[in-house]
Design a protein around this motif. Structure first.
Motif, short mmCIF file in Angstrom:
data_model
loop_
_atom_site.label_atom_id
_atom_site.label_comp_id
_atom_site.label_asym_id
_atom_site.label_seq_id
_atom_site.Cartn_x
_atom_site.Cartn_y
_atom_site.Cartn_z
N VAL A 135 8.63 10.13 0.78
CA VAL A 135 7.35 10.62 1.32
C VAL A 135 6.22 9.67 0.96
N HIS A 136 6.20 9.23 -0.28
CA HIS A 136 5.14 8.32 -0.71
C HIS A 136 5.18 7.01 0.08
N LEU A 137 6.35 6.47 0.29
CA LEU A 137 6.47 5.22 1.05
C LEU A 137 6.05 5.41 2.50
N VAL A 138 6.38 6.56 3.07
CA VAL A 138 5.95 6.86 4.44
C VAL A 138 4.43 6.93 4.51
N VAL A 139 3.81 7.54 3.50
CA VAL A 139 2.34 7.61 3.45
C VAL A 139 1.74 6.22 3.39
N LEU A 140 2.35 5.34 2.60
CA LEU A 140 1.85 3.97 2.49
C LEU A 140 1.99 3.23 3.82
N VAL A 141 3.16 3.29 4.39
CA VAL A 141 3.41 2.57 5.63
C VAL A 141 2.57 3.12 6.77
N GLY A 142 2.42 4.44 6.81
CA GLY A 142 1.67 5.07 7.88
C GLY A 142 0.18 4.99 7.73
N GLY A 143 -0.29 4.49 6.56
CA GLY A 143 -1.72 4.40 6.34
C GLY A 143 -2.41 5.74 6.45
N LEU A 144 -1.84 6.76 5.81
CA LEU A 144 -2.35 8.13 5.95
C LEU A 144 -3.52 8.44 5.02
N ASP A 161 1.98 -3.61 -0.81
CA ASP A 161 2.07 -2.28 -1.42
C ASP A 161 3.46 -1.67 -1.23
N LEU A 162 4.03 -1.86 -0.06
CA LEU A 162 5.35 -1.30 0.21
C LEU A 162 6.41 -1.92 -0.70
N VAL A 163 6.37 -3.23 -0.86
CA VAL A 163 7.36 -3.91 -1.71
C VAL A 163 7.17 -3.51 -3.17
N VAL A 164 5.93 -3.49 -3.64
CA VAL A 164 5.67 -3.11 -5.03
C VAL A 164 6.20 -1.72 -5.32
N MET A 165 5.85 -0.76 -4.47
CA MET A 165 6.21 0.62 -4.75
C MET A 165 7.68 0.92 -4.49
N SER A 166 8.26 0.34 -3.44
CA SER A 166 9.67 0.63 -3.15
C SER A 166 10.58 0.09 -4.26
N THR A 167 10.31 -1.12 -4.73
CA THR A 167 11.13 -1.69 -5.81
C THR A 167 10.87 -0.97 -7.13
N TYR A 168 9.62 -0.58 -7.36
CA TYR A 168 9.27 0.14 -8.60
C TYR A 168 9.95 1.50 -8.65
N PRO A 177 -3.72 11.17 0.02
CA PRO A 177 -2.29 11.50 0.03
C PRO A 177 -1.44 10.49 -0.76
N ALA A 178 -1.80 9.22 -0.69
CA ALA A 178 -1.05 8.20 -1.43
C ALA A 178 -1.16 8.43 -2.93
N THR A 179 -2.36 8.76 -3.40
CA THR A 179 -2.56 9.00 -4.83
C THR A 179 -1.83 10.25 -5.29
N VAL A 180 -1.95 11.33 -4.51
CA VAL A 180 -1.31 12.59 -4.90
C VAL A 180 0.21 12.43 -4.97
N THR A 181 0.81 11.84 -3.95
CA THR A 181 2.26 11.68 -3.96
C THR A 181 2.70 10.73 -5.07
N LYS A 182 1.89 9.71 -5.34
CA LYS A 182 2.23 8.75 -6.40
C LYS A 182 2.25 9.44 -7.77
#
Length: 237
Positions: free
Chosen positions: A41-50, A209-216, A54-59
């Motif tokens: 869900v967090h990665l979808v929020v990042l990619v979708g630019g929502l 952001d996607l690479v940082v968070m997905s690998t993390y 939402p990015a902070t809450v899910t993170k």
């Protein structure tokens, strides 16, 4: 006349991971499912630019979900559980601090991650290694460290110590093998890309952001799951 196995063979057999029961493995996967779903869900929020909110809450929900997975796994060793949870909680502190604007919060976040890596180092030193020595491929971390310092040293300053601890953590993870080794390697990828974005002049990478968070997120999940499924580490009920 029965011959016993050589001491080195017996030692390696004692250190080999002990497969957990299939039913217990399913329960462990179920325990990690909320973390996996939240990560997606967090990665979808990042990619979708929502949006930032939402990015902070899910993170900020991610590491607590991973702590819950560890607790549900009920590790047999309290010290293993304590160190693993401490590393995850300190990582959550880093996540929270890095969401705040300003250089001071950024440094505080990195220091929290430094403490998390120290906890991982202590944990990995307490776990039985997959062999007597680190595998040869962990020398790649030495080359990574040298290249990293050459490229970013002028801007890193006092952050050289966290970089060195990160490399140590990844190297020790490599000695444990399997999922833990992969998690350590992905942690290096994540933190390296994060540092490039912060300290390398002219850096541009659309998927930063996607690479940082997905690998993390993969790194944290793989390390936790790998530690819990090592010999004698977990008891899923």
């Amino acid at each position: 006349m029965t011959r016993s196995a050589p001491p080195r063979v017996r030692d390696q057999a004692a250190l080999a991971p002990e497969p957990i029961a299939r039913a217990d493995h399913r329960r462990l996967v179920f325990a990690f499912a909320p973390y996996a779903v939240l990560s997606l869900v967090h990665l979808v929020v990042l990619v979708g630019g929502l949006g930032a909110a939402p990015a902070t809450v899910t993170k900020l929900l991610l590491m607590p979900a991973l702590v819950v997975a560890v607790v549900l796994a009920r590790p047999r060793s309290r010290s293993t559980a304590g160190l693993l949870v401490a590393a995850i909680v300190l990582s959550w502190g880093g996540d929270a601090l890095l969401t705040a604007p300003g250089d001071g919060w950024f440094v505080a976040g990195l220091l929290s991650f430094l403490a998390a890596h120290v906890a991982y180092v202590v944990l990995f030193l307490r776990l039985p290694a997959a062999g007597r020595r680190l595998p040869w491929w962990t020398l790649a971390y030495v080359a990574w460290f040298a290249a990293f310092l050459t490229l970013l040293a002028p801007g890193l300053g006092d952050l050289l110590i966290p970089v060195a601890v990160l490399g140590t953590m990844a190297g020790l993870a490599g000695g444990l093998g399997g999922l833990v080794a992969l998690g350590g390697a992905l942690f290096v990828v994540s933190d390296s890309v994060l540092a490039l974005g912060r300290f390398l002049p002219g850096y541009e990478f659309a998927a930063h952001d996607l690479v940082v968070m997905s690998t993390y997120l993969a790194a944290q999940g793989l390390i936790a799951f790998g530690v819990l499924t090592r010999r004698g580490s977990a008891r899923v009920r």
